[in-house]
Enzyme design. Structure first.
Site, PDB file in Angstrom:
ATOM      1  CE  LYS A  26       6.120  31.015 -26.124  1.00 15.00           C
ATOM      2  NZ  LYS A  26       5.047  30.902 -25.126  1.00 15.00           N
TER       3      LYS A  26
ATOM      4  CD  GLU B 118       4.599  47.679 -28.629  1.00 11.58           C
ATOM      5  OE1 GLU B 118       3.926  48.291 -27.785  1.00 11.58           O
ATOM      6  OE2 GLU B 118       5.168  48.227 -29.575  1.00 11.58           O
TER       7      GLU B 118
ATOM      8  CD  GLU C  15       2.216  45.552 -16.217  1.00 11.99           C
ATOM      9  OE1 GLU C  15       3.129  44.709 -16.265  1.00 11.99           O
ATOM     10  OE2 GLU C  15       1.628  45.982 -17.224  1.00 11.99           O
TER      11      GLU C  15
ATOM     12  CB  CYS D  43      -0.022  46.549 -21.671  1.00 10.19           C
ATOM     13  SG  CYS D  43      -0.854  46.854 -23.234  1.00 10.19           S
TER      14      CYS D  43
HETATM   15  P1  NAD Z   1       5.271  37.289 -20.037  1.00  4.59           P
HETATM   16  O1  NAD Z   1       6.411  38.209 -20.243  1.00  4.59           O
HETATM   17  O2  NAD Z   1       5.303  36.359 -18.900  1.00  4.59           O
HETATM   18  O3  NAD Z   1       5.081  36.353 -21.337  1.00  4.59           O
HETATM   19  C1  NAD Z   1       4.890  36.897 -22.630  1.00  4.59           C
HETATM   20  C2  NAD Z   1       5.307  35.856 -23.649  1.00  4.59           C
HETATM   21  O4  NAD Z   1       6.704  35.624 -23.518  1.00  4.59           O
HETATM   22  C3  NAD Z   1       4.638  34.489 -23.478  1.00  4.59           C
HETATM   23  O5  NAD Z   1       4.384  33.937 -24.748  1.00  4.59           O
HETATM   24  C4  NAD Z   1       5.698  33.695 -22.748  1.00  4.59           C
HETATM   25  O6  NAD Z   1       5.588  32.303 -22.957  1.00  4.59           O
HETATM   26  C5  NAD Z   1       6.964  34.241 -23.380  1.00  4.59           C
HETATM   27  N1  NAD Z   1       8.172  34.074 -22.576  1.00  4.59           N
HETATM   28  C6  NAD Z   1       8.267  33.905 -21.245  1.00  4.59           C
HETATM   29  N2  NAD Z   1       9.558  33.746 -20.879  1.00  4.59           N
HETATM   30  C7  NAD Z   1      10.294  33.820 -22.007  1.00  4.59           C
HETATM   31  C8  NAD Z   1      11.694  33.742 -22.289  1.00  4.59           C
HETATM   32  N3  NAD Z   1      12.584  33.543 -21.329  1.00  4.59           N
HETATM   33  N4  NAD Z   1      12.099  33.889 -23.571  1.00  4.59           N
HETATM   34  C9  NAD Z   1      11.205  34.128 -24.560  1.00  4.59           C
HETATM   35  N5  NAD Z   1       9.864  34.177 -24.353  1.00  4.59           N
HETATM   36  C10 NAD Z   1       9.423  34.041 -23.096  1.00  4.59           C
HETATM   37  O7  NAD Z   1       3.966  38.202 -20.044  1.00  4.59           O
HETATM   38  P2  NAD Z   1       2.456  37.770 -19.824  1.00  4.59           P
HETATM   39  O8  NAD Z   1       2.262  37.443 -18.388  1.00  4.59           O
HETATM   40  O9  NAD Z   1       2.044  36.773 -20.847  1.00  4.59           O
HETATM   41  O10 NAD Z   1       1.702  39.139 -20.189  1.00  4.59           O
HETATM   42  C11 NAD Z   1       1.556  40.168 -19.272  1.00  4.59           C
HETATM   43  C12 NAD Z   1       2.576  41.263 -19.513  1.00  4.59           C
HETATM   44  O11 NAD Z   1       2.543  41.672 -20.865  1.00  4.59           O
HETATM   45  C13 NAD Z   1       2.293  42.504 -18.699  1.00  4.59           C
HETATM   46  O12 NAD Z   1       3.488  43.008 -18.182  1.00  4.59           O
HETATM   47  C14 NAD Z   1       1.713  43.470 -19.725  1.00  4.59           C
HETATM   48  O13 NAD Z   1       1.842  44.823 -19.421  1.00  4.59           O
HETATM   49  C15 NAD Z   1       2.480  43.090 -20.939  1.00  4.59           C
HETATM   50  N6  NAD Z   1       1.761  43.512 -22.140  1.00  4.59           N
HETATM   51  C16 NAD Z   1       2.240  44.579 -22.858  1.00  4.59           C
HETATM   52  C17 NAD Z   1       1.521  45.040 -23.967  1.00  4.59           C
HETATM   53  C18 NAD Z   1       1.979  46.230 -24.779  1.00  4.59           C
HETATM   54  O14 NAD Z   1       1.460  46.435 -25.862  1.00  4.59           O
HETATM   55  N7  NAD Z   1       2.910  47.023 -24.289  1.00  4.59           N
HETATM   56  C19 NAD Z   1       0.351  44.389 -24.328  1.00  4.59           C
HETATM   57  C20 NAD Z   1      -0.090  43.318 -23.566  1.00  4.59           C
HETATM   58  C21 NAD Z   1       0.626  42.877 -22.467  1.00  4.59           C
END
Ligand code: NAD
Length: 479
Positions: free
Chosen positions: A173, A249, A383, A283
């Site tokens: 997804k 993550e 963040e 991240c």
């Molecule tokens: P997000 O949490 O908004 O979304 C991530 C994914 O989760 C997307 O596919 C989204 O559609 C899905 N999602 C959203 N709501 C959901 C729910 N209720 N249930 C299940 N899935 C759901 O994050 P983003 O804006 O896409 O990415 C940015 C964030 O990701 C930042 O906080 C960043 O630090 C983090 N990140 C972490 C790493 C790591 O390796 N630690 C790597 C990249 C990004």
């Protein structure tokens, strides 16, 4: 202009909703592609068919098959790497040079995990003369891999490659904004006969709909999630209802600690580069720069000069160092933090949305550096996920460590010093899943990465990253 479909049971199909999501170039606002806005019924079909492929094939028990499937996928991506990098830049906005790094990282993850597929070893033991035991590693079953938009290719393969190498079936997804590049990569898997038909499915759609349905589905055995800490926490609570395994993550607020004996120019420029990469939407961004007071003012000058030298523009230009912010919502969020920083502290450089012919249709923010902020400020603690660097001053090693550990996050850190003993002392005490000494952002398929504290649970990459996708079974024989 293309409309991408879901990939379920080895077939490309539309969602049962009949609705679409838009992929938009954040540098120009131009339409890139449509993807499916899927429903819980699409998820149901994907779970059933992936389960069927998993139980109806030798995927979980034939490591040679898995190894060659992953190698073939890597080769297929390699052939189209430049085209894929261009689409990634178009959909996400990142500079093309960075997009190439992502594609290369995906290929590397597949090749590393192809080798690992044949090394999923357990162990044996003999506790008594008449007893023999062995510890087996088995695939978990059906895994949902949920990915973010910021590094949508590398982060997908960081989890997908070990997940498949360990013998699982998988439902992917992707983030709403990066469904097109994900579909193009899955299309290459679709042509490889070593993958049992239906063993991997792709469903695009809203996190709140598709992501949620995957988390709640009783036949999904594990959720592997990369994204924000807020969503990760909510997802973990939901997964608890099904006693479902999660690997998370999550976000970061990573410090670079620069001591007075460091190679100052290299330390400051590398720290800045680590933050302004992907416009700060990474991240592991080194978003906090902690510098010893004796070299602080020189460090400010170096950082300011570096930030002001960055070429901001469309990612497709080879000369671009920093691209746009992914969405209006994210842009507003970043500008809000900047205003907070301006009220509470000092703006060293940047601090505004870029305007002018080149920028008017896109979402660009000038590389920004702030300082004079209290460690308790939300600008220091939270963040931002944008091109905003916070500089801080410390007097002693103890204070540097205390400040480094002051946020709820613990994803990564950098230590800059020529003193090896100090480097090791500090590396041991900083609460972070990765600590670089005299460098930053060096990630390898063989090196585990992950978060302390609110930055996550479990480890990606390396041996532990593969083992996350296995169950452990003790088989005991009475002789
Ligand atoms: P997000 O949490 O908004 O979304 C991530 C994914 O989760 C997307 O596919 C989204 O559609 C899905 N999602 C959203 N709501 C959901 C729910 N209720 N249930 C299940 N899935 C759901 O994050 P983003 O804006 O896409 O990415 C940015 C964030 O990701 C930042 O906080 C960043 O630090 C983090 N990140 C972490 C790493 C790591 O390796 N630690 C790597 C990249 C990004």
């Amino acid at each position: 202009m293309k409309t991408y479909l879901n990939y379920i049971n080895g077939t490309w199909m539309t969602s049962q909703s009949g609705e679409l999501l838009d992929s938009i170039d954040p540098a120009t606002g131009a339409f890139v592609a449509h993807t499916q806005s899927s429903t819980a019924r699409d998820v149901e079909l994907a779970v059933q068919t992936v389960s069927g492929a998993y139980t109806g094939s030798d995927w979980g028990s034939n490591s040679h098959r898995r190894a060659s499937a992953l190698l073939e996928w890597a080769a297929a991506i390699e052939v189209r790497k430049e085209e894929l990098a261009s689409l990634l830049t178009l959909e996400n906005g990142k500079p093309i040079r960075e997009a190439r790094v992502e594609i290369a990282g995906a290929i590397d993850a597949l090749r590393y995990c192809a080798g690992m597929a044949r090394n999923v070893f357990g162990r044996t033991f003999q506790p008594a003369e008449d007893n023999f035991g062995f510890i087996m590693k088995e695939p978990i079953g059906i895994v949902a891999v949920i990915t973010p938009w910021n590094w949508p290719v590398l982060l997908l393969f960081r989890d997908l490659a070990p997940c498949l190498a360990a013998g699982n079936g998988v439902i992917i997804k992707p983030a709403e904004r990066t469904g097109a590049i994900t579909a193009e990569l899955l299309a290459l898997l679709a042509d490889i006969p070593e993958f049992p038909s239906g063993i991997a499915a792709l469903i695009t759609g809203l996190g709140t709909v598709v992501g949620n349905a995957l988390v709640e589905h009783p036949a999904v055995d594990m959720i592997c999630f990369t994204g924000s800490t807020a969503v990760g926490k909510a997802l973990m609570q939901k997964a608890a209802a099904g006693v479902k395994k999660v690997a998370l993550e999550l976000g970061g607020k990573s410090p670079n600690l620069v001591f007075e004996d460091a190679d100052l120019t290299r330390a400051i420029e590398t720290s800045c580069r680590s933050l302004f990469m992907t416009s700060g939407q990474i991240c592991m961004a080194g978003s906090r720069l902690l510098v010893h007071e004796s070299v602080y003012e020189t460090a400010v000058d170096i950082a300011k000069t570096f930030a002001e030298s960055l070429r901001v523009g469309h990612g497709r230009l080879e000369t671009t160092d920093m691209g746009p912010i992914i969405s209006e919502k994210q842009l507003d969020n970043v500008l809000h933090y900047i205003e907070q920083g301006r009220r509470e502290g000092r703006v060293i450089t940047g601090g505004y949305r870029l305007r002018g012919a080149e920028y008017d249709n896109g979402l660009f923010i000038a590389p920004t550096i702030l300082d004079n902020l209290s460690p308790s400020s939300c600008v220091v603690q939270e963040e931002i996920f944008g091109p905003v660097l916070v500089m801080e001053k410390f007097r002693t090693e103890e204070e540097a460590i205390r400040l480094a550990n002051i946020t709820p996050y613990g994803l990564s850190a950098g230590v800059w010093t020529k003193d090896v003993s100090r480097a090791l002392r500090v590396a041991r005490q900083v609460q972070a899943g990765t600590v670089w000494v005299n460098g930053y952002n060096k990630s390898y398929a063989e090196a585990e990465s992950g978060g302390y504290k609110h930055s996550g649970i479990g480890r990606a990459r390396g041996v532990e990253g593969l083992m996350e996708f296995t169950e452990t079974k003790h088989v005991n024989i009475s002789i």
